[in-house]
Each structure stands twice: as structure tokens, then as C-alpha cells.
Design an enzyme around this catalytic site. Sequence first.
Site, PDB file in Angstrom:
ATOM      1  CD  GLU B  49      39.326  13.002  84.014  1.00 20.49           C
ATOM      2  OE1 GLU B  49      40.512  12.627  84.079  1.00 20.49           O
ATOM      3  OE2 GLU B  49      38.391  12.244  83.697  1.00 20.49           O
ATOM      4  CG  PHE B 111      31.254   1.777  87.810  1.00 19.75           C
ATOM      5  CD1 PHE B 111      32.504   1.167  87.861  1.00 19.75           C
ATOM      6  CD2 PHE B 111      30.955   2.583  86.712  1.00 19.75           C
ATOM      7  CE1 PHE B 111      33.425   1.333  86.836  1.00 19.75           C
ATOM      8  CE2 PHE B 111      31.874   2.751  85.682  1.00 19.75           C
ATOM      9  CZ  PHE B 111      33.116   2.128  85.752  1.00 19.75           C
ATOM     10  CD  GLN B 112      33.608   5.820  86.057  1.00 17.94           C
ATOM     11  OE1 GLN B 112      32.670   6.482  85.631  1.00 17.94           O
ATOM     12  NE2 GLN B 112      34.722   5.619  85.363  1.00 17.94           N
ATOM     13  CE  LYS B 161      23.207   8.463  83.937  1.00 14.44           C
ATOM     14  NZ  LYS B 161      24.016   8.941  82.801  1.00 14.44           N
ATOM     15  CG  MET B 476      64.352  23.494  92.883  1.00 13.26           C
ATOM     16  SD  MET B 476      65.593  24.806  92.855  1.00 13.26           S
ATOM     17  CE  MET B 476      64.663  26.167  92.153  1.00 13.26           C
TER      18      MET B 476
END
Lengths: 163, 562
Positions: B49, B111-112, B161, B476
Site C-alpha cells: 500500500e 478485525f482490521q 463497509k 548518506m
Amino acid sequence: MRHVLSVLVENEPGVLSRVAGLFSGRGFNIESLNVAPTLEEGVSLMTISTSGEEQIIEQIVKQLRKLVTVIKVVDFEGIAAVEREMMMVKVQADDARRAEVLRIADIFRCKVVDVSLNDLTLEATGDHGKIQAILSLLARFGIKEIARTGTVAMRRSMQPETA
Amino acid sequence: MELNGARILLECLKREGVDVLFGYPGGAVIDIYDELPRHDIRHVLVRHEQAAVHAADGFARASGKVGVCLVTSGPGATNTVTGIATAYADSIPMVVLTGQVPTPLIGNDAFQEVDIVGITRPCTKHNYLVKDVRDLARVLRQAFYLARSGRPGPVLVDLPKDVMQAKTEFAWPEDVKLRSYNPTYRPNLNQLRRAVEALIEAKRPLFFAGGGVVMSDASEELGWLARTLSIPVTSTLMGLGAFPGDDPLWLGMIGMHGTYAGNKAVNNADCIVAVGARFDDRVTGRLSAFASGARIIHIDIDPTSIRKNVQVDIPVVGDCRKALAGIREIATTRLAEKDWATAHEPWLAQVSAWRTEQPLTYVKNGSIKPQQVVETIFSITRGDAIVTTEVGQNQMWTAQFFTFRKPRTLLTSGGLGTMGYGFPAAIGAQFAFPDKLVIDMAGDGSIQMNIQELATAVCNKLPIKIVILNNGYLGMVRQWQELFYQRNYCATCMEAQPDFVKLAEAYGAEGYRITEAGELESTLRAAFASPHTAVIDVRVEREENVYPMVPAGAALDEMLLV
């Protein structure tokens, strides 16, 4: 330097945390913060008492204005305004000291809102300085508990010519 | 007709002009994915993502449009945070759509479930949780408007949802009403007059362009003013490309790895016009010594940028292009008041002397120098490419040695400094410009942060070229350790590197390796000519440093030179 800011906000979920998060995330001070609805539905007024150098205060005001849910910000510095805070303070006051506590309460026009054998609860309103003065005078009796609203402020209708 | 939330979402996206969506599905967004094939919107399935957000960001930077990505709830949403913060730091217009658990479950540790609106509050321009399908169209309209207007930025919309499943009558709001949000585009005329006055009085004026010039398409106005008024130009990293890098008035980027001429010019100028720049600490060096002899005119659309770090003499709040156009208009009527070219001649001679005294350079010794790789790529492409970078030495060498001549040709994470940005951003840029050559200048450290996107690039047949300046170090950080930490190379040596050529091939891309300076040009040419995704592993000198360098806390003109 202490500044009182009046912040008109859209009363959406999360608006308080947007404002509070701005202060914490950028390391600005909040001395007190007061939120309540206004006459217009869906709009709340926050009064924030803060402190910092002029450049910091300028950033605070600009950053607040940048928040999408903030409608208006007024810094009361340099504006003639009425500023008030309410405090309830529970002071130790047995028979021997009750009279003295009441005398102080009287001088500051406090109301007695609760009393018991050992303590008095006073209700005081005033600007920041007055509230601090009451607290320092009552300190020697023993303060058991305090609850304060934080500052609210309103612009005076008659502004001095210089403002 | 009543439509469900998913359908309304896609109808809204179409009306906002979205034709590509970078995303990754999951339980909370299946309804949206179920609807997606029925709409004329291309979905690009990334492999992580974070890459979806960087790709949307690269798409936005290259095209100037709003980039859009779509991810699921919980971990899908938290994986976007780095990408969002990257876009926020660089003011990139973007809408991030995240799935959320059904509204009755919100707050129950479902959940999630994650409070992504809470998490992203400090790194978005604004964000929304849509709790009622009837608010959906209005919120999306506002989200796109906020993302692209004023000082642009990422806006997140959290979509539960059940809201995607719920139905309502769809009505597209024609206009957006937000009484608490009114960006100032038109600058104050009086301030513009004062700015012109200051330029007339100035003997050593300097333009200092930031990302705002690119963002507001103000390059033409800037160029006109610089040439007509004979004023040299510097920029921030984000401003590269805003002014042609081959123009005689160009002094190069300023800051920690800025050019000698640019940094000297800033600290010797008597009047600086900062346009769409925010005086980041990497740009100013020690603040107390920064431009101490200059009157500063600061043009920015965001009032908070003004006087945040640097005291400003003439603040101008407004759109950079409108402000420069306004200055041009006023200056045009007052051109005769000063013989600009003659008046600035000693100053231009001075900056030119600085440029010849200490040009950007490096020691050639037969091994492959990373700077030489960048120069070779510039000469092969003649600069006609979109270049993205990762973060670190690769980024600075690209900024220094690739001559950017046009805006939106360098895509780099300037503010946040996000390693792993360049490759997914290149994917986004390639979708914006399918026919352009898109090159990601990478390091062997950074590229491994999002290398899984090789699958995305190969799957979508994107001819992106990833050039790895491979020194086997987190270069760096190693450079800082060498210079300021007594060579204590703790955790910067990238042992156990993958074989990048085989890795590319395993993904179905082409892999090239360059180990000799003599092969550099021919191999790069072959890779660039290929129609496939290609990884070019260039083994460069391991302990090469980026110079000039202004040590942290030092003044801009206290540079370490080659």
C-alpha cells in the site's frame, strides 16, 4: 506573554483533537481550553489561553486559521475584552478559621456553594489575575480541591479609539 | 435512482476526472472492487500500500492532477501513512481512500480496524470519516477541492463497509461550499508595489524558487522577471526545473548540498525574492547567519509559511503565479527607472566568479563515479526524461548533476525524505506520461524499500529504468559517520545484497550490471532503448561523498568542498 484566543469552529467529530493535536504536535502551550456550543447550530466556540513569544503566537493563530474546520480566530491581545473564568475551590475551614475564609470570600465576591464541618466550597468568577489572587490567599488554609473552567472572553462593544 | 455507496464513489471519481487508481484490495473495500470493473477507471494493483500512495503522488507531481489511491482498512490504511506524510510535506494534491470496518463495529477493536482518521490527522490537509452514505458525494467533492486548491495536499476519506453497501439517491454537488476555507490567491497589490520598489533599490537581488513555482505553473513569469530584470536565480530541491538549469542566470540549488555560487549568493544578496519556498532547515543552514544582509520578499499561498523560520520584510500571501504576474505588470511600467542590466552587472560578475571558482565537480579516477553516472544519463537523454529519486546521496547527486530544464521533470521526496519513494513514484509518473522515459535514480539501500513493485511495473509493461548507484552502503548516513562520527560505520554497510540483475530477471524485468567506467554509456543506452522494465546495477566508487556540504548547524557559506 499570555494570549487569549477565541476560535470559532465547525462542530464536527474530531474538531477538538484537530485543535489539541495542532498545539501538541507543534509544541505550542495550552494553559486552558474551553469549548461550548454557540447560538448557531453546528458551530462551537473554543477559548484557548496560551503563551509564547510574539512570533509563536502569530504561528498559532495562522496554524489555527489553516485548519479546515476553523471558521474564525480572534486574538484578544490589544482588543478591549471582558475575560472571565469560574472556579470552585474547596478550602479547609474548621470553626477556628471559617470566619477568615469567609472574609476573603466576601472581598472577592465569592459564593459559598457547599459547607461542612471541616471545609467550605467557594465559587469564584473573575479574570485570570483575580482567580490567581484568590488561590494564593486561600493557600495558607489548605486547598483540598479545585475545578476551573478555563478562560472565556468576549470583545467589548465600546472599543477604545486606539484599538 | 438509488445507488450504493461503492457506485456513488466511482461515479464521483469519474466526475473528478480520475482515470487511474492505484490500490490494493481487502475485506473492507470488496464492495468498491466489485463495482470497479463496470467503470472506465484503470486500477493499478501495487504490491504494497505504501507504493500505491507514492504512485498516486508521482502521478500527481508529473501531471499536476490529483493522484488517487484506494486501500483496505487496518494494515492497508496504516501502510499509507508514510506516503501520505511524504505528500503532505511536499504539498502534493492527493485523495487517499481507505476502507473501514462497518459503522456499528467502529470503536470495538474489530478485525482490521484502525482509527486512520486519528492517525493521519497531523499529516493530511484534511480528512473525513463518512458515516452516512448521504454525505458521500459531498465529502468526496470537498476532498478533491481541498486536495487541489490553495496549498495542495493529501486528503484522506475513510469509507466504512456498510456505507459502501448502503443506497441513496445520487446527486453530484455542482459546487463546493466551505465557509471556513478560503485560500488567498490574489496577492495584495500594495505588497507587490513594495516588492517592485525593493527590487528597484536592490544592487544584489536574487530569486529563490521553491516547489510553489512548479505547483502554480509560474516558471514562465519567473523566467521573464529574471531575464528582464537581470536577476540570478537559485532554488530549493523542490524548485529544481522551475527555472532552466542551463540558463546563464541559474546558480544552482542552495542549501546543505547546494552549489557554492548559490549559497554564497544567498548570504551576500541585498534583496531575496523567495517564491513558494518555506525556508526549511536543510535550505537555510544556521538561521542566524542566513541571508543576514538581505531584505526578504516572501511569496507563498500559505500564510503559516511566512515568518515561520525567517523574518520577512515584505510578505506576499497569494498564488505564486499571480504574484509574479502582478510584479511583472508593475515592473513593466517602471522598467525605465533603472538600467537593470548595468545596475546588476557587478553582482552578476560576482556570482559568475563564484560559479567558476567552485563549480560542482568531482575527482575522476577511473572508477565509476556516481556523479558521472548522472551526467552520462543526462547526456544520453539530453534531459528529456522524468527523473524520480530515492533519498540520500543518489538524490543529491541527481539534483546536482542532472540539468533540469522544465518543471515537473524531477520527482523527489524533499520535505519528508522518504527512502523507497522513487520507484513507485516512477510508476505513477509513467501512467501520467506513457510515452516518456521515466528513470528512478536509486541507491542500493533505498531501492530495497519498495523493490516489490517490480511486479507492478512488469505486469503493467512499464518501461521504467531503475538506475542503482550501488556503493554497498547507506551512503548518506555513512558520509555523516565519516565526516562527523569518526568513521564509525555502524549499521550502514549493506552486507548480503541481493543480486539485483537476477532479482530483476526473477520478476520478469531486465537486469544490467555495470562494473567498468568504459561500459557505462553503452550499457545505459541499451537499457534505455529497451521497451521493458530494466534495473541497471551500477557499481560506483564506494566511499564517494556529496559535496559541497554545509554541516548541520553551520552557516550556508561554511561549506565543505571537494
